[in-house]
Design a protein around this motif. Structure first.
Motif, short mmCIF file in Angstrom:
data_model
loop_
_atom_site.label_atom_id
_atom_site.label_comp_id
_atom_site.label_asym_id
_atom_site.label_seq_id
_atom_site.Cartn_x
_atom_site.Cartn_y
_atom_site.Cartn_z
N ILE A 298 3.90 7.86 4.52
CA ILE A 298 2.45 7.90 4.78
C ILE A 298 1.69 7.73 3.47
CG2 ILE A 298 0.55 9.27 5.75
CD1 ILE A 298 2.74 10.87 7.31
N ILE A 299 2.08 8.53 2.48
CA ILE A 299 1.44 8.48 1.16
C ILE A 299 1.60 7.09 0.55
CG2 ILE A 299 1.73 9.33 -1.21
CD1 ILE A 299 2.15 12.10 -0.07
N GLU B 222 -4.16 -7.43 4.45
CA GLU B 222 -2.87 -6.81 4.13
C GLU B 222 -3.05 -5.29 4.04
OE1 GLU B 222 1.16 -6.82 3.17
OE2 GLU B 222 -0.08 -8.46 3.95
N GLY B 223 -4.18 -4.87 3.48
CA GLY B 223 -4.48 -3.44 3.40
C GLY B 223 -4.51 -2.80 4.78
N LEU B 224 -5.16 -3.48 5.74
CA LEU B 224 -5.23 -2.94 7.11
C LEU B 224 -3.84 -2.83 7.72
CD1 LEU B 224 -8.34 -4.87 8.53
CD2 LEU B 224 -8.23 -2.47 7.81
N ARG B 225 -2.99 -3.83 7.45
CA ARG B 225 -1.64 -3.78 8.01
C ARG B 225 -0.88 -2.56 7.49
NH1 ARG B 225 -2.09 -9.38 7.95
NH2 ARG B 225 -1.21 -9.74 5.89
N ASN B 226 -1.07 -2.22 6.21
CA ASN B 226 -0.38 -1.04 5.66
C ASN B 226 -0.93 0.26 6.24
OD1 ASN B 226 1.68 -2.03 3.84
ND2 ASN B 226 -0.01 -2.96 2.72
N LEU B 227 -2.24 0.29 6.53
CA LEU B 227 -2.81 1.50 7.15
C LEU B 227 -2.24 1.68 8.55
CD1 LEU B 227 -6.47 1.23 5.85
CD2 LEU B 227 -4.72 2.87 5.14
N LYS B 228 -2.02 0.56 9.25
CA LYS B 228 -1.41 0.65 10.59
C LYS B 228 -0.02 1.28 10.46
CE LYS B 228 -1.50 -1.35 14.95
NZ LYS B 228 -1.61 0.06 15.32
N GLU C 111 1.53 4.75 12.10
CA GLU C 111 2.80 4.85 12.84
C GLU C 111 3.67 5.95 12.26
OE1 GLU C 111 4.21 0.83 12.51
OE2 GLU C 111 2.64 0.07 13.86
N ALA C 112 3.68 6.05 10.92
CA ALA C 112 4.49 7.09 10.28
C ALA C 112 3.96 8.48 10.64
CB ALA C 112 4.50 6.88 8.77
N LEU D 132 6.18 11.37 12.28
CA LEU D 132 6.53 12.57 11.49
C LEU D 132 5.73 13.80 11.89
CD1 LEU D 132 6.74 10.82 7.98
CD2 LEU D 132 8.66 11.83 9.20
N TYR D 133 4.46 13.62 12.30
CA TYR D 133 3.60 14.78 12.61
C TYR D 133 2.90 14.62 13.95
CZ TYR D 133 4.23 15.58 7.60
OH TYR D 133 4.76 15.78 6.36
#
Length: 476
Positions: free
Chosen positions: A49-50, A67-73, A77-78, A82-83
């Motif tokens: 996540i971090i 690309e930034g938005l894809r990483n936030l997606k 998911e993480a 995880l939580y």
């Protein structure tokens, strides 16, 4: 409408996320930072996540918001994986980054949606908060981001982890971050001759809470090595090699341990293994370059230097150092490493070129500049046989007041050189005058006065020395 844009901007600044933590891109090389994070994601599942959050910010800095938005997606998911029970609490930074990226893309409705998501979640989590909430994991996330952005941010990282630890003193992750920040600050303090903040206790405590964290083990080993407790340190390295034989972050520190111990062949083996896992790592290339250069010195010390072998090692070291500075131009000491290696290979024009490029930069820290002056002075003294140029550059380093490792080396070098000249030629006025200046720059007024008096005795007509003496006498 413009009104909503203004109120949107006000709300955005209230969010706790990478965009409001003032992490400036001039302090990093974006390409190598991105590669570091991508490698980390591949090998460390628990901090996905971090990692995806900071990666989205790095993408934005590289002008690739999509690309930034894809990483936030991927961060979202993480979080779900995880939580699943605390989605809102664990998504605040991600949503804040979403809001900022949409804002920069001028997609204001979507930005507002995420601002509202954060504000509503904060209200549910705490009655007093608007878009700001003091959660320990958010402090910690800012701490990890600060560590990623380089030495200008290490003090801030320490404070962030301290804040996180106030509410969860035994959280293993926060303790690991705190210990790493302390370790890096201590190494920094050494370079700037500042008061050291001992990190040994912090590392030991973090390891008690994280007995399998091999990164902490390796840093503890390096710290013990620094304290001359090499055998104790090596036991940690050996144990960690059993636990994570294929974890590149650990392997790079293990290699550093063996290189500092003088066991260069072992270090090279480990570095090659790590480089096969993360071929783009700047740190690994730098360490390999240092190993090959160390081997050149080893050969030269034996007196018997097989020319071909030296040339091969010079080539290898140059290849790795060039890779480093291409990927990470902000890595200043790697430039001296490269220039010094060119000099060892008698490629003096190329050495000069590398030095000049860095000497002309105006955005490097005082301590880095002083180190460059020291190495360039050495280059002039030992490779170009120009004592006068060497003296000039050592003194440039001394003229910068800030105390640092580089300044100390400049001082030692110039004093040694001048004292040798004075002994061998029984000293001309210029040598005494220059030594007077060196003492003056070091605040040693009495010694400076004695040198200027000797210079005047040898050259009674020099106004320069008389003025210098007069000024010193007035200041006492």
């Amino acid at each position: 409408s413009t009104i909503s844009k203004n109120s949107l901007e006000t709300s955005l600044l209230q969010l706790e996320c990478h965009f409001t933590w003032t992490l400036l891109k001039q302090h990093v090389s974006l390409e190598s930072l991105e590669e570091t994070i991508v490698d980390h994601i591949k090998f460390v599942t628990e901090s996905k996540i971090i990692d995806y959050n900071i990666l989205s910010y790095v993408c934005h800095l590289k002008n690739s918001n999509e690309e930034g938005l894809r990483n936030l997606k991927k961060a979202e998911e993480a979080v779900q994986k995880l939580y699943p029970g605390e989605i809102a609490r664990r998504s605040l930074v991600t949503w804040g980054n979403y809001a900022w990226i949409y804002y920069h893309m001028q997609r204001y409705e979507e930005a507002q949606t995420y601002v509202s998501k954060v504000e509503n979640s904060c209200k549910k989590l705490s009655s007093t908060a608007h878009g700001k909430i003091q959660l320990p994991e958010i402090y910690a996330e800012q701490g990890w981001a600060s560590l990623r952005f380089g030495s200008n941010y290490f003090k801030r990282a320490k404070i962030c982890f301290e804040n996180a630890l106030k509410s969860e003193p035994d959280n293993p992750d926060f303790n690991a971050g705190y210990a790493i920040a302390m370790y890096r600050l201590e190494n920094l303090a050494e370079r700037y001759c500042e008061e050291k903040s001992p990190c040994l206790e912090a590392l030991k405590h973090a390891l008690e809470l994280n007995p399998k964290d091999t990164t902490i083990m390796a840093l503890l080993a390096l710290e013990l090595q620094q304290l001359k407790r090499v055998n104790e340190g090596e036991r940690y390295i050996e144990e960690a090699l059993q636990i994570t034989p294929d974890f590149p972050v650990f392997l790079r520190y293990a290699a550093k341990f063996y290189r500092k111990k003088g066991d260069v062949n072992q270090a090279v083996e480990i570095l090659k293994k790590a480089l096969a896992l993360t071929p783009k790592s700047v740190f690994l290339h730098h360490q390999l370059g240092l190993c090959y250069r160390f081997k050149i010195f080893q050969l030269k010390r034996t007196g018997y230097t097989p020319q071909q072998e030296v040339e091969n090692l010079v080539q290898l070291a140059i290849f790795h150092f060039k890779t480093v500075i291409d990927k990470k131009p902000t890595f200043v000491s790697a430039h001296s490493d490269l220039a010094n290696t060119y000099a060892l290979g008698k490629r003096y024009e190329e050495a000069e070129e590398v030095f000049q490029e860095v000497l002309q930069r105006n955005n490097i820290s005082c301590g880095e500049k002083q180190e460059i002056y020291f190495h360039y002075g050495n280059f002039q003294q030992f490779h170009m046989n120009s004592e006068s140029k060497a003296i000039k550059y050592y003194i440039e380093g001394l003229k910068m007041e800030k105390d640092s490792y580089g300044r100390k080396k400049c001082r030692e070098a110039v004093e040694t050189l001048l004292e040798q000249k004075i002994k061998s030629t029984l000293g001309g006025a210029t040598d005494f005058g220059t030594l007077g200046l060196v003492h003056k720059l070091n605040g040693e007024k009495q010694k400076a006065i004695e040198c200027y008096e000797k210079a005047i005795a040898l050259d009674p007509n020099s106004e320069e020395y008389q003025n210098a003496l007069f000024e010193l006498q007035l200041s006492i």
